[in-house]
Enzyme design. Structure first.
Site, PDB file in Angstrom:
ATOM      1  N   VAL A   1       0.825  -1.220   0.000  1.00 48.49           N
ATOM      2  CA  VAL A   1       0.000   0.000   0.000  1.00 48.49           C
ATOM      3  C   VAL A   1       0.855   1.264   0.000  1.00 48.49           C
ATOM      4  O   VAL A   1       0.314   2.376  -0.061  1.00 48.49           O
ATOM      5  CB  VAL A   1      -0.988   0.034   1.190  1.00 48.49           C
ATOM      6  CG1 VAL A   1      -1.998  -1.092   1.086  1.00 48.49           C
ATOM      7  CG2 VAL A   1      -0.263   0.010   2.520  1.00 48.49           C
ATOM      8  N   GLY A   2       2.183   1.105   0.080  1.00 46.00           N
ATOM      9  CA  GLY A   2       3.060   2.273   0.006  1.00 46.00           C
ATOM     10  C   GLY A   2       3.752   2.643   1.307  1.00 46.00           C
ATOM     11  O   GLY A   2       4.185   3.780   1.475  1.00 46.00           O
ATOM     12  N   LYS A   3       3.882   1.684   2.226  1.00 50.19           N
ATOM     13  CA  LYS A   3       4.502   1.964   3.526  1.00 50.19           C
ATOM     14  C   LYS A   3       5.953   2.409   3.404  1.00 50.19           C
ATOM     15  O   LYS A   3       6.398   3.306   4.127  1.00 50.19           O
ATOM     16  CB  LYS A   3       4.466   0.730   4.430  1.00 50.19           C
ATOM     17  CG  LYS A   3       3.133   0.370   5.001  1.00 50.19           C
ATOM     18  CD  LYS A   3       3.250  -0.687   6.080  1.00 50.19           C
ATOM     19  CE  LYS A   3       3.935  -1.944   5.630  1.00 50.19           C
ATOM     20  NZ  LYS A   3       3.235  -2.660   4.557  1.00 50.19           N
ATOM     21  N   THR A   4       6.698   1.777   2.505  1.00 50.25           N
ATOM     22  CA  THR A   4       8.133   2.065   2.433  1.00 50.25           C
ATOM     23  C   THR A   4       8.401   3.452   1.879  1.00 50.25           C
ATOM     24  O   THR A   4       9.242   4.194   2.401  1.00 50.25           O
ATOM     25  CB  THR A   4       8.857   0.987   1.595  1.00 50.25           C
ATOM     26  OG1 THR A   4       8.618  -0.296   2.205  1.00 50.25           O
ATOM     27  CG2 THR A   4      10.350   1.247   1.545  1.00 50.25           C
ATOM     28  N   VAL A   5       7.691   3.840   0.839  1.00 57.03           N
ATOM     29  CA  VAL A   5       7.834   5.211   0.318  1.00 57.03           C
ATOM     30  C   VAL A   5       7.395   6.221   1.367  1.00 57.03           C
ATOM     31  O   VAL A   5       8.071   7.232   1.593  1.00 57.03           O
ATOM     32  CB  VAL A   5       7.023   5.388  -0.989  1.00 57.03           C
ATOM     33  CG1 VAL A   5       6.928   6.862  -1.369  1.00 57.03           C
ATOM     34  CG2 VAL A   5       7.654   4.593  -2.123  1.00 57.03           C
TER      35      VAL A   5
ATOM     36  N   LYS B   1      13.559  -1.015  10.468  1.00 54.90           N
ATOM     37  CA  LYS B   1      12.590  -2.042  10.064  1.00 54.90           C
ATOM     38  C   LYS B   1      12.877  -3.267  10.931  1.00 54.90           C
ATOM     39  O   LYS B   1      13.841  -3.994  10.683  1.00 54.90           O
ATOM     40  CB  LYS B   1      12.767  -2.372   8.575  1.00 54.90           C
ATOM     41  CG  LYS B   1      11.910  -3.531   8.076  1.00 54.90           C
ATOM     42  CD  LYS B   1      10.640  -3.065   7.426  1.00 54.90           C
ATOM     43  CE  LYS B   1       9.894  -4.238   6.798  1.00 54.90           C
ATOM     44  NZ  LYS B   1       8.683  -3.804   6.108  1.00 54.90           N
TER      45      LYS B   1
ATOM     46  N   ASP C   1      13.675  -3.276   2.431  1.00 55.30           N
ATOM     47  CA  ASP C   1      13.083  -1.955   2.648  1.00 55.30           C
ATOM     48  C   ASP C   1      14.092  -0.947   3.190  1.00 55.30           C
ATOM     49  O   ASP C   1      14.040   0.227   2.843  1.00 55.30           O
ATOM     50  CB  ASP C   1      11.877  -2.067   3.585  1.00 55.30           C
ATOM     51  CG  ASP C   1      10.709  -2.788   2.932  1.00 55.30           C
ATOM     52  OD1 ASP C   1      10.688  -2.852   1.691  1.00 55.30           O
ATOM     53  OD2 ASP C   1       9.827  -3.283   3.645  1.00 55.30           O
TER      54      ASP C   1
ATOM     55  N   GLY D   1       6.561  -1.142   9.947  1.00 54.76           N
ATOM     56  CA  GLY D   1       6.041  -2.467  10.232  1.00 54.76           C
ATOM     57  C   GLY D   1       6.072  -3.370   9.007  1.00 54.76           C
ATOM     58  O   GLY D   1       6.700  -3.059   7.986  1.00 54.76           O
TER      59      GLY D   1
ATOM     60  N   GLY E   1       3.308  -5.495   6.595  1.00 47.12           N
ATOM     61  CA  GLY E   1       1.891  -5.733   6.339  1.00 47.12           C
ATOM     62  C   GLY E   1       1.022  -4.872   7.232  1.00 47.12           C
ATOM     63  O   GLY E   1       1.332  -3.715   7.498  1.00 47.12           O
TER      64      GLY E   1
END
Length: 205
Positions: free
Chosen positions: A13-17, A32, A43, A100, A102
């Site tokens: 869903v775009g957590k890393t960006v 992480k 990541d 996190g 997921g």
């Protein structure tokens, strides 16, 4: 100094960006705790490539698992069991961004989930991306975090979907930090632009 825990309503869903943007906005440290799979392009390496400032320190994963699966399953393949006692927050005098894996109820073992990594004093930023079912997933995530007493804010990821976003905001009344649009690519310059745009909202959250 604040600790920000970045979670999503699911995977991809775009957590890393988002983590890179928040890290850059605050010149925070990044961590992480659990990386499952994609170890050559993990990541932490992705965020490192997207961050421009020289203040950020990148802390080592507590667990690096070989298989891109739920942490409990990836750990099982590696012949280990994830132990929360071995996941220790890095010592830093800087703001810290924790990414996190997921969503918040992704299992780490037979008893614990990602939610158990979030301490009471952490601020939680949820990344929501529109897809069929995303309203339900976003409301479940936000409401559970609020029930647990966490300070929660939201970032929308991807193209705008007004009816989805309006109902989420109306039903949860959470602060929206901003939107990360569907960009052709993300590099240091794009991340820097978003960092400048989001900085005040992150700090005021």
């Amino acid at each position: 100094m604040q600790t920000y825990f970045i979670t999503g309503i699911g995977t991809d869903v775009g957590k890393t960006v988002a983590s890179a943007i928040i890290t850059e906005a605050l010149k925070a440290d990044y961590w992480k705790p659990i990386q499952a799979g994609d170890l050559d392009n993990c990541d932490t390496k992705k965020v490192k490539r997207l961050v421009s400032n020289t203040t950020t320190k990148f802390h080592e994963n507590s667990y690096t698992l070989q298989t891109p699966m739920s942490p409990h399953a990836a750990a099982g393949i590696d012949g280990i069991t994830i132990d929360l006692k071995k996941i220790k927050k890095p010592n830093t005098k800087n703001n810290l961004v924790i990414e996190g894996a997921g969503g918040i109820l992704v299992p780490l073992n037979t008893k614990n989930t990602i939610l158990d990594l979030i301490k009471p004093n952490y601020k939680v930023i949820v990344i929501s991306r529109h897809y069929l079912g995303s309203i339900n997933h976003t409301l479940l995530t936000l409401n559970l975090l609020k029930e647990k007493g966490f300070e929660v804010a939201l970032i929308f990821s991807g193209n705008e979907h007004k009816t989805t976003e309006d109902i989420i905001i109306k039903m949860t009344n959470v602060k929206v930090i901003g939107r990360i649009n569907e960009e052709p690519y993300f590099d240091k310059n794009v991340v820097l632009e978003y960092a400048d745009k989001f900085r005040d909202n992150i700090k005021s959250f």
